[in-house]
Design an enzyme around this catalytic site. Structure first.
Site, PDB file in Angstrom:
ATOM      1  N   ALA A   1       0.876  -1.195   0.000  1.00  0.00           N
ATOM      2  CA  ALA A   1       0.000   0.000   0.000  1.00  0.00           C
ATOM      3  C   ALA A   1       0.907   1.236   0.000  1.00  0.00           C
ATOM      4  O   ALA A   1       0.806   2.112   0.856  1.00  0.00           O
ATOM      5  CB  ALA A   1      -0.968  -0.001   1.184  1.00  0.00           C
TER       6      ALA A   1
ATOM      7  N   HIS B   1       3.159   4.567  -0.651  1.00  0.00           N
ATOM      8  CA  HIS B   1       2.899   6.001  -0.809  1.00  0.00           C
ATOM      9  C   HIS B   1       4.241   6.714  -0.913  1.00  0.00           C
ATOM     10  O   HIS B   1       5.302   6.057  -0.945  1.00  0.00           O
ATOM     11  CB  HIS B   1       2.057   6.525   0.359  1.00  0.00           C
ATOM     12  CG  HIS B   1       2.589   6.149   1.711  1.00  0.00           C
ATOM     13  ND1 HIS B   1       3.792   6.614   2.201  1.00  0.00           N
ATOM     14  CD2 HIS B   1       2.109   5.303   2.661  1.00  0.00           C
ATOM     15  CE1 HIS B   1       4.006   6.108   3.408  1.00  0.00           C
ATOM     16  NE2 HIS B   1       3.014   5.292   3.708  1.00  0.00           N
TER      17      HIS B   1
ATOM     18  N   GLY C   1       6.016   8.190   1.146  1.00  0.00           N
ATOM     19  CA  GLY C   1       6.963   7.885   2.219  1.00  0.00           C
ATOM     20  C   GLY C   1       7.831   6.688   1.852  1.00  0.00           C
ATOM     21  O   GLY C   1       9.051   6.695   2.062  1.00  0.00           O
ATOM     22  N   HIS C   2       7.208   5.657   1.270  1.00  0.00           N
ATOM     23  CA  HIS C   2       7.985   4.491   0.835  1.00  0.00           C
ATOM     24  C   HIS C   2       8.914   4.863  -0.322  1.00  0.00           C
ATOM     25  O   HIS C   2      10.062   4.417  -0.384  1.00  0.00           O
ATOM     26  CB  HIS C   2       7.045   3.363   0.382  1.00  0.00           C
ATOM     27  CG  HIS C   2       6.113   2.858   1.436  1.00  0.00           C
ATOM     28  ND1 HIS C   2       4.763   3.134   1.449  1.00  0.00           N
ATOM     29  CD2 HIS C   2       6.339   2.077   2.536  1.00  0.00           C
ATOM     30  CE1 HIS C   2       4.193   2.545   2.495  1.00  0.00           C
ATOM     31  NE2 HIS C   2       5.123   1.904   3.165  1.00  0.00           N
TER      32      HIS C   2
ATOM     33  N   GLN D   1       3.261  -9.582  13.385  1.00  0.00           N
ATOM     34  CA  GLN D   1       3.447  -8.300  14.073  1.00  0.00           C
ATOM     35  C   GLN D   1       2.122  -7.603  14.345  1.00  0.00           C
ATOM     36  O   GLN D   1       2.101  -6.486  14.849  1.00  0.00           O
ATOM     37  CB  GLN D   1       4.411  -7.403  13.302  1.00  0.00           C
ATOM     38  CG  GLN D   1       3.861  -6.782  12.030  1.00  0.00           C
ATOM     39  CD  GLN D   1       4.929  -5.991  11.291  1.00  0.00           C
ATOM     40  OE1 GLN D   1       5.922  -6.533  10.812  1.00  0.00           O
ATOM     41  NE2 GLN D   1       4.743  -4.679  11.197  1.00  0.00           N
TER      42      GLN D   1
ATOM     43  N   GLU E   1      11.932   7.097   9.683  1.00  0.00           N
ATOM     44  CA  GLU E   1      11.861   7.624  11.059  1.00  0.00           C
ATOM     45  C   GLU E   1      10.422   7.713  11.544  1.00  0.00           C
ATOM     46  O   GLU E   1      10.188   7.858  12.736  1.00  0.00           O
ATOM     47  CB  GLU E   1      12.508   9.006  11.112  1.00  0.00           C
ATOM     48  CG  GLU E   1      14.000   8.966  10.954  1.00  0.00           C
ATOM     49  CD  GLU E   1      14.629  10.335  11.076  1.00  0.00           C
ATOM     50  OE1 GLU E   1      13.884  11.342  11.129  1.00  0.00           O
ATOM     51  OE2 GLU E   1      15.862  10.397  11.105  1.00  0.00           O
TER      52      GLU E   1
ATOM     53  N   ASP F   1       8.388   5.386  11.870  1.00  0.00           N
ATOM     54  CA  ASP F   1       8.276   4.296  12.846  1.00  0.00           C
ATOM     55  C   ASP F   1       9.561   4.301  13.672  1.00  0.00           C
ATOM     56  O   ASP F   1      10.432   3.441  13.534  1.00  0.00           O
ATOM     57  CB  ASP F   1       8.065   2.971  12.117  1.00  0.00           C
ATOM     58  CG  ASP F   1       6.781   2.991  11.298  1.00  0.00           C
ATOM     59  OD1 ASP F   1       5.719   2.715  11.855  1.00  0.00           O
ATOM     60  OD2 ASP F   1       6.846   3.350  10.101  1.00  0.00           O
TER      61      ASP F   1
ATOM     62  N   GLN G   1      10.596   1.354  15.882  1.00  0.00           N
ATOM     63  CA  GLN G   1      10.975   0.229  15.020  1.00  0.00           C
ATOM     64  C   GLN G   1      12.418   0.395  14.542  1.00  0.00           C
ATOM     65  O   GLN G   1      13.212  -0.558  14.556  1.00  0.00           O
ATOM     66  CB  GLN G   1      10.022   0.171  13.824  1.00  0.00           C
ATOM     67  CG  GLN G   1      10.457  -0.760  12.709  1.00  0.00           C
ATOM     68  CD  GLN G   1       9.390  -0.905  11.657  1.00  0.00           C
ATOM     69  OE1 GLN G   1       8.424  -1.642  11.844  1.00  0.00           O
ATOM     70  NE2 GLN G   1       9.535  -0.198  10.550  1.00  0.00           N
TER      71      GLN G   1
ATOM     72  N   SER H   1       0.088   4.178   5.339  1.00  0.00           N
ATOM     73  CA  SER H   1      -0.878   3.336   4.618  1.00  0.00           C
ATOM     74  C   SER H   1      -2.207   3.317   5.360  1.00  0.00           C
ATOM     75  O   SER H   1      -3.256   3.046   4.757  1.00  0.00           O
ATOM     76  CB  SER H   1      -0.346   1.907   4.493  1.00  0.00           C
ATOM     77  OG  SER H   1       0.942   1.906   3.912  1.00  0.00           O
TER      78      SER H   1
END
Ligand code: AMP
Length: 287
Positions: free
Chosen positions: A32, A34, A36-37, A61, A148, A150, A153, A186
């Site tokens: 999904a 966007h 950011g990816h 997860q 960043e 996440d 993570q 997403s």
């Protein structure tokens, strides 16, 4: 862009990319996709480097009451986006390929994974650390790129990569935001129009709070104000907290890099965001 759906095809694709001594950079995602990816893919594209993206909605997860079954899946659009972004190889395993019958191993990180999202989402970071470890072993990248957005993570990945001697360079990429400041996610598509309007309270409240803390105002009072603002905007808060940017320990001294972290629910949608306290850098670097 080559697409691999099983381990043999992945190994063939990687062998073709590695010819001529090319480095491999990995961008793990749940699809999904966007902007950011795409920013992670762009950051990973370096001279002498081939970019591998993975798309895998990792069931382990997600908690039992989370959004695994309705998590957006858009394979065709994702493939188009990755091709346009210049990704060289897409790893697209099924759940059966990743977790065949008998799978019984967990990678568990303590400390940095325990507060915040780790407290709100039990087992979440075990699932992340386990799947990212598998991706690292399957692909053997020289570098891996994480957002960043996440932040915890990213800190968890840095921890186990160091602890388990993976020898992979972990690169943090600044959070990409919509024009009004909301961090791209997403999950933003779950928001209805009114909720989407209200959601900008999250980055705004964090920005106001981060500036006040950087000016030296009392952090507890500032965090309380941020909570009041968010609740007033219709959020139900999981946490709003100030942490050491590297260890994520709470109540950090003012002279260490600090990060403001928040998670809050708007209706059924859980949003997270974070911001550096000015002058401070963390595991992701400045931003
Ligand atoms: P996801 O598909 O949500 O698991 O995210 C895959 C990767 O993209 C993770 O490293 C995320 O931190 C990163 N990512 C997601 N949203 C953003 C964003 N708005 N800006 C930068 N990176 C992001």
């Amino acid at each position: 862009m080559h697409i691999a759906r099983d381990l043999n095809a992945l190994q063939d694709g990687l062998a073709a990319l590695r010819g001529g001594g090319q480095r491999i950079a990995l961008v793990p995602t749940m699809g999904a996709l966007h902007a950011g990816h795409v920013a992670l893919i762009e950051a990973a594209k370096r001279p002498g480097t081939k970019v591998v993206a993975s798309i895998f909605v990792n069931p382990i997860q997600f908690g039992p009451n989370e959004d695994l079954s309705r998590y957006p899946r858009r394979e065709m659009a994702d493939i188009r986006m990755l091709t346009e972004a210049g990704c060289d190889l897409l790893w697209l395993p099924s759940v059966e390929v990743m977790y065949p019958d008998g799978f019984a191993t967990t990678v568990k990180v303590t400390g940095v994974s325990e507060g915040f999202d780790g407290a709100a989402r039990p087992d979440h970071f075990d699932g992340v650390a386990t799947v990212v470890s598998k991706l690292f072993n399957q692909i053997g990248p020289d570098a891996a790129y994480f957002g960043e957005k996440d932040y915890q993570q990213l800190a968890v990945v840095r921890r186990f990569v160091a602890d388990l001697d993976f020898g992979i360079e972990i690169v943090g990429v600044p959070t990409q935001r919509d024009d009004d400041g909301l961090a791209m996610s997403s999950r933003n598509i779950y928001l209805d129009d009114e909720q989407r309007r209200q959601a900008i309270a999250l980055p705004r409240a964090l920005g106001v709070a981060a500036r006040a803390i950087a000016r030296g105002e009392d952090a507890d009072a500032v965090l309380d104000d941020a909570r009041t603002t968010l609740t007033g905007a219709g959020f139900v808060i999981d946490y709003v907290a100030l942490a050491d940017a590297e260890t994520l320990a709470e109540n950090p001294p003012a002279d260490c890099p600090r990060r403001l972290l928040a998670a809050a629910r708007m209706g059924a949608t859980r949003l997270i965001d974070n911001i550096a306290i000015e002058g401070a850098t963390g595991p992701g670097g400045a931003g």
